[in-house]
Write a protein that holds these residues in place. Structure first.
Motif, mmCIF file in Angstrom:
data_model
loop_
_atom_site.group_PDB
_atom_site.id
_atom_site.type_symbol
_atom_site.label_atom_id
_atom_site.label_comp_id
_atom_site.label_asym_id
_atom_site.label_seq_id
_atom_site.Cartn_x
_atom_site.Cartn_y
_atom_site.Cartn_z
ATOM 1 N N ILE A 1 0.844 -1.202 0.000
ATOM 2 C CA ILE A 1 0.000 0.000 0.000
ATOM 3 C C ILE A 1 0.873 1.244 0.000
ATOM 4 O O ILE A 1 0.637 2.192 -0.756
ATOM 5 N N ASN A 2 1.894 1.251 0.842
ATOM 6 C CA ASN A 2 2.801 2.392 0.915
ATOM 7 C C ASN A 2 3.501 2.625 -0.414
ATOM 8 O O ASN A 2 3.600 3.767 -0.893
ATOM 9 N N MET A 3 3.983 1.561 -1.034
ATOM 10 C CA MET A 3 4.660 1.680 -2.325
ATOM 11 C C MET A 3 3.715 2.243 -3.382
ATOM 12 O O MET A 3 4.084 3.127 -4.172
ATOM 13 N N GLY A 4 2.497 1.729 -3.415
ATOM 14 C CA GLY A 4 1.527 2.198 -4.398
ATOM 15 C C GLY A 4 1.167 3.660 -4.223
ATOM 16 O O GLY A 4 1.110 4.422 -5.194
ATOM 17 N N LEU A 5 0.944 4.086 -2.979
ATOM 18 C CA LEU A 5 0.615 5.490 -2.712
ATOM 19 C C LEU A 5 1.788 6.408 -3.053
ATOM 20 O O LEU A 5 1.597 7.503 -3.607
ATOM 21 N N ASN A 6 3.000 5.979 -2.715
ATOM 22 C CA ASN A 6 4.186 6.765 -3.088
ATOM 23 C C ASN A 6 4.230 6.989 -4.593
ATOM 24 O O ASN A 6 4.476 8.106 -5.080
ATOM 25 N N GLY A 7 4.010 5.914 -5.347
ATOM 26 C CA GLY A 7 4.082 6.009 -6.803
ATOM 27 C C GLY A 7 3.012 6.912 -7.387
ATOM 28 O O GLY A 7 3.276 7.715 -8.297
ATOM 29 N N LEU B 1 4.845 8.908 2.609
ATOM 30 C CA LEU B 1 4.382 10.247 2.251
ATOM 31 C C LEU B 1 4.776 11.296 3.290
ATOM 32 O O LEU B 1 5.100 12.434 2.940
ATOM 33 N N LYS B 2 4.769 10.908 4.541
ATOM 34 C CA LYS B 2 5.028 11.878 5.612
ATOM 35 C C LYS B 2 6.469 12.377 5.610
ATOM 36 O O LYS B 2 6.738 13.504 6.024
ATOM 37 N N ASN B 3 7.422 11.537 5.152
ATOM 38 C CA ASN B 3 8.817 12.001 5.187
ATOM 39 C C ASN B 3 9.383 12.419 3.821
ATOM 40 O O ASN B 3 10.457 13.009 3.765
ATOM 41 N N ILE B 4 8.662 12.126 2.733
ATOM 42 C CA ILE B 4 9.169 12.581 1.435
ATOM 43 C C ILE B 4 8.572 13.926 1.012
ATOM 44 O O ILE B 4 9.216 14.701 0.306
ATOM 45 N N ILE B 5 7.356 14.220 1.442
ATOM 46 C CA ILE B 5 6.718 15.474 1.037
ATOM 47 C C ILE B 5 7.505 16.700 1.513
ATOM 48 O O ILE B 5 7.683 17.658 0.735
ATOM 49 N N PRO B 6 8.023 16.736 2.754
ATOM 50 C CA PRO B 6 8.818 17.920 3.148
ATOM 51 C C PRO B 6 10.041 18.152 2.262
ATOM 52 O O PRO B 6 10.375 19.304 1.956
ATOM 53 N N ILE B 7 10.710 17.068 1.854
ATOM 54 C CA ILE B 7 11.874 17.212 0.970
ATOM 55 C C ILE B 7 11.451 17.840 -0.350
ATOM 56 O O ILE B 7 12.100 18.770 -0.862
ATOM 57 N N MET B 8 10.337 17.374 -0.891
ATOM 58 C CA MET B 8 9.857 17.897 -2.171
ATOM 59 C C MET B 8 9.408 19.356 -2.036
ATOM 60 O O MET B 8 9.629 20.157 -2.949
ATOM 61 N N ILE B 9 8.815 19.694 -0.900
ATOM 62 C CA ILE B 9 8.427 21.089 -0.669
ATOM 63 C C ILE B 9 9.667 21.985 -0.662
ATOM 64 O O ILE B 9 9.664 23.090 -1.230
ATOM 65 N N GLY B 10 10.736 21.529 -0.023
ATOM 66 C CA GLY B 10 11.977 22.301 -0.001
ATOM 67 C C GLY B 10 12.516 22.562 -1.390
ATOM 68 O O GLY B 10 13.014 23.662 -1.692
ATOM 69 N N ILE B 11 12.407 21.562 -2.259
ATOM 70 C CA ILE B 11 12.881 21.726 -3.640
ATOM 71 C C ILE B 11 11.957 22.659 -4.418
ATOM 72 O O ILE B 11 12.407 23.472 -5.232
ATOM 73 N N ILE B 12 10.650 22.585 -4.159
ATOM 74 C CA ILE B 12 9.700 23.500 -4.799
ATOM 75 C C ILE B 12 9.995 24.944 -4.392
ATOM 76 O O ILE B 12 10.028 25.859 -5.231
#
Length: 424
Positions: A285-291, A326-337
């Protein structure tokens, strides 16, 4: 008590079923390739992929065609599944992360020819030290990040072909031979806060080799091959793949969603194996939601789904079993945005799109220290990654892993010092 809960969760998934799941994913790549392209064109395309320079950024969908790229990815993944089974390596979180990384980077630099000298080098290291090869297979698989240097020497160096062939083979084996002790040593620098640890090691190794090449007057080729107009077709494949992971995960265990919620409580720091901690169903489930999330992100920001971004998306899916949620990758992506808003590049520039995907290697920083430091890590990474590639001339496919290792090695000690100061 915790261990008994984990064992209970895993009873519904025996080892062979996990292997079959990954095998079916690899087969889906091959089938998709043959659905989209005539077999003769696929064979010609694979030949073009093998002989073409592989330095970053090389899109195999452009070089060999969509069918050849997918078949190359699926076949290489199947070969490594066989190798892992042959050496009795369990299909845990690290295994899925490594195999998805192989599948993903088989769209932008790894092919059915250039990876094997590095694998052989790690194998010879195991034999030399009288160690079993199985536990080192992870390092070998991740170490194929340096495969482009083999292609560069064998097909594109300015030497006679027999000498190029011999030199390329020796160099690839030598890289594989020295990789295991270096990967274990460099892990200490970032303390597990860079999920692409071997990418950091590979970056340092290739930086030294490229410096040697240039000192003898040889400058490796650089390129930007970036495919367009594949969005609809690739989105169809990716959404079907991720939806399948979600459905299988959800319906294979009564408590799968509850276990998935537990995944979100983990920091993701190496080595966090979600399969062992929360079960395979929850991990799917985690892998699918990440993708689904990162595929949608590429489309929303006006980016291109192509070979390089497929590589990044597969990396996020695969490490959904080994540290990313999702909880730990979204902040990284926000920083890049945020970086794209205040710096001199756009959010849908090729290098920044890849940074948004592969930069999630820094997810453990957000998972451990919170969103603020995760955003800061992403912001810093977006600058470092655009300049670090000059050191290795694009011959380390895990350029973001190299950059993430540098960012984590600098940022984490500062965070710890800051926290200690506040606590006094």
């Amino acid at each position: 008590m915790r261990n008994s809960r984990n064992k209970q969760k895993e009873r519904s998934w025996i080892e062979s079923q996990k292997t079959i799941t990954m095998t079916l994913i690899a087969c889906s790549l091959i089938i998709f390739g043959f659905i989209t392209t005539h077999p003769i064109e696929i064979m010609q395309g694979i030949y073009d992929i093998i002989i073409h320079p592989d330095s970053l950024i090389t899109d195999y969908l452009v070089v060999g065609g969509i069918g050849a790229a997918f078949v190359n990815s699926g076949v290489l993944t199947l070969l490594f599944i066989y190798l892992l089974n042959r050496h009795h390596v369990p299909f845990n979180g690290a295994t899925f992360a490594a195999l998805f990384l192989i599948a993903g980077f088989s769209f932008l630099g790894k092919n059915i020819l250039n990876v094997w000298t590095i694998i052989t080098g790690v194998y010879l290291y195991a034999k030399y030290h009288r160690q079993p090869f199985g536990p080192l297979l992870y390092i070998a698989l991740f170490g194929t990040a340096m495969a482009p240097i083999v292609t560069e020497i064998i097909f594109h160096a300015t030497l006679s072909f027999p000498f190029r062939l011999i030199l390329g083979i020796i160099l690839g084996i030598g890289i594989g031979f020295i990789l295991p002790p270096l990967a274990l040593h460099f892990f200490k620098l970032h303390e597990g806060y860079n999920l692409y640890n071997v990418g950091f090691s590979a970056g340092l190794i290739i930086t030294v080799l490229v410096a040697l090449f240039k000192s003898f007057g040889y400058h490796p080729s650089s390129q930007l091959i970036w495919g367009e107009d594949y969005n609809m077709l690739l989105a169809l494949y990716l959404y079907l793949l991720c939806a399948s992971l979600l459905v299988v995960g959800y319906f294979s265990h009564a408590d799968a969603f509850l276990q998935f919620k537990q995944i979100m409580t983990h920091s993701g720091k190496l080595s966090t194996d979600f399969i062992q901690l929360e079960g395979f169903s929850a991990t799917l489930i985690n892998m699918g939601l990440n993708g689904i999330m990162v595929t949608s992100y590429i489309l929303i920001v006006g980016g291109q789904l192509n070979g390089p971004t497929l590589g990044g998306i597969f990396a996020v899916i695969g490490f959904g079993a080994y540290g990313k949620h999702l909880k730990n990758i979204i902040p990284i992506m926000i920083g890049i945005i945020i970086g794209s808003l205040v710096k001199v590049w756009s959010i849908n520039d090729p290098s920044i799109l890849l940074a948004s995907l592969f930069g999630t290697a820094l997810a453990p920083i957000a998972g451990t220290y919170g969103w603020f430091f995760g955003i800061l890590a992403g912001f810093l990474h977006s600058s470092v990654v655009l300049h670090i590639g000059q050191l290795h001339a694009g011959l380390n496919l895990y350029n973001n892993g190299f950059s993430a290792g540098i960012v984590a090695s600098i940022l984490v000690p500062l965070i710890e010092a800051f926290k200690r100061h506040i606590s006094k």
